[in-house]
Design a protein around this motif. Structure first.
Motif, PDB file in Angstrom:
ATOM      1  N   SER A  30       1.589  11.523  20.947  1.00 55.33           N
ATOM      2  CA  SER A  30       1.621  12.481  19.832  1.00 55.33           C
ATOM      3  C   SER A  30       1.913  13.888  20.349  1.00 55.33           C
ATOM      4  N   GLY A  31       1.363  14.238  21.499  1.00 59.46           N
ATOM      5  CA  GLY A  31       1.657  15.541  22.094  1.00 59.46           C
ATOM      6  C   GLY A  31       3.111  15.670  22.485  1.00 59.46           C
ATOM      7  N   ALA A  32       3.700  14.581  22.971  1.00 57.06           N
ATOM      8  CA  ALA A  32       5.107  14.597  23.371  1.00 57.06           C
ATOM      9  C   ALA A  32       6.027  14.740  22.164  1.00 57.06           C
ATOM     10  N   CYS A  84      11.352   9.983  19.070  1.00 58.43           N
ATOM     11  CA  CYS A  84       9.932   9.713  19.328  1.00 58.43           C
ATOM     12  C   CYS A  84       9.693   8.238  19.621  1.00 58.43           C
ATOM     13  N   ALA A  85      10.408   7.350  18.950  1.00 57.80           N
ATOM     14  CA  ALA A  85      10.262   5.920  19.239  1.00 57.80           C
ATOM     15  C   ALA A  85      10.687   5.620  20.675  1.00 57.80           C
ATOM     16  N   THR A  86      11.751   6.257  21.131  1.00 60.53           N
ATOM     17  CA  THR A  86      12.223   6.044  22.499  1.00 60.53           C
ATOM     18  C   THR A  86      11.225   6.586  23.515  1.00 60.53           C
ATOM     19  N   ILE A  87      10.687   7.771  23.240  1.00 61.36           N
ATOM     20  CA  ILE A  87       9.667   8.357  24.119  1.00 61.36           C
ATOM     21  C   ILE A  87       8.434   7.450  24.153  1.00 61.36           C
ATOM     22  N   ASN A  88       7.995   7.005  22.988  1.00 57.63           N
ATOM     23  CA  ASN A  88       6.816   6.132  22.917  1.00 57.63           C
ATOM     24  C   ASN A  88       7.021   4.840  23.705  1.00 57.63           C
ATOM     25  N   LYS A  89       8.211   4.273  23.604  1.00 57.01           N
ATOM     26  CA  LYS A  89       8.503   3.044  24.341  1.00 57.01           C
ATOM     27  C   LYS A  89       8.404   3.276  25.850  1.00 57.01           C
ATOM     28  N   ALA A  90       8.944   4.405  26.308  1.00 59.07           N
ATOM     29  CA  ALA A  90       8.872   4.715  27.746  1.00 59.07           C
ATOM     30  C   ALA A  90       7.424   4.921  28.177  1.00 59.07           C
ATOM     31  N   LYS A 142      17.992   6.156  28.623  1.00 57.42           N
ATOM     32  CA  LYS A 142      17.599   5.500  27.382  1.00 57.42           C
ATOM     33  C   LYS A 142      16.104   5.217  27.353  1.00 57.42           C
ATOM     34  N   ARG A 143      15.531   4.891  28.485  1.00 66.13           N
ATOM     35  CA  ARG A 143      14.115   4.542  28.545  1.00 66.13           C
ATOM     36  C   ARG A 143      13.197   5.724  28.245  1.00 66.13           C
ATOM     37  N   THR A 144      13.647   6.952  28.502  1.00 64.00           N
ATOM     38  CA  THR A 144      12.766   8.092  28.353  1.00 64.00           C
ATOM     39  C   THR A 144      13.095   8.966  27.154  1.00 64.00           C
TER      40      THR A 144
END
Length: 173
Positions: free
Chosen positions: A50-52, A76-82, A168-170
């Motif tokens: 959530s902070g990211a 955000c979905a991509t960040i969350n996945k990483a 893509k992962r991050t």
């Protein structure tokens, strides 16, 4: 003669005070933006999803080399996945090059260095972020572009993954 000097002083003092106030406000805004970026780095590095995502406006439009355009939900979905990946640790280091502020809009030139473990992979990304001061008084990114400024390299043992796959992962941040 004294009367003319007093008239000029009465005229110039408010103008100088206003200029000083505006310069201080702009400096404070630049400090706020730098702090927001530092908070994002800390949030991401400790896997605080959530902070990211809080750095980004809901109206975000972003372009990342190799990923194309995406909005808030996709980034955000991509960040969350990483961050949910238990097999890897992603750590960003921030290098702000320049912050330009004009009232409620700001532009930031920056570099991000990403380290991925295991594998000791390092990637450097250059970006341009456009911030807006939103209704809650917080600066958030409304637009950004990011591109790899050097090729992905590895230090030590580990597989070298392609730049596109790694970014893509991050989420390209």
């Amino acid at each position: 003669m004294k009367r003319n000097a007093n008239i000029w002083l009465n005229f110039l003092c408010p103008i100088l005070a206003l200029q000083f106030y505006c310069a201080v406000a702009i400096a404070d805004d630049a400090t706020d933006i730098r702090t927001r970026l530092q908070q994002w780095t800390a949030s991401f590095n400790r896997r605080d999803k959530s902070g990211a995502c809080d750095l980004f406006s809901k109206s975000l439009v972003s372009d990342v080399q190799g990923q194309g355009q995406a909005g808030y939900e996709t980034r955000c979905a991509t960040i969350n996945k990483a961050l949910d990946d238990p097999q890897r640790t992603f750590r960003y280091v921030l290098d702000v090059k320049e912050i330009i502020v004009d009232r409620t809009i700001a532009v930031v030139r920056l570099d991000w260095t990403l380290k991925i473990d295991p594998g000791d992979l390092i990637s450097k990304e250059t970006g341009l972020d456009v911030f807006r001061k939103e209704d809650d008084g917080r600066w958030r990114i409304i637009r950004f572009i990011a591109y790899s400024s050097d090729s992905l390299r590895f230090h030590g043992r580990g597989k070298l993954m392609s730049q596109r796959k790694q970014t893509k992962r991050t989420g390209g941040r």
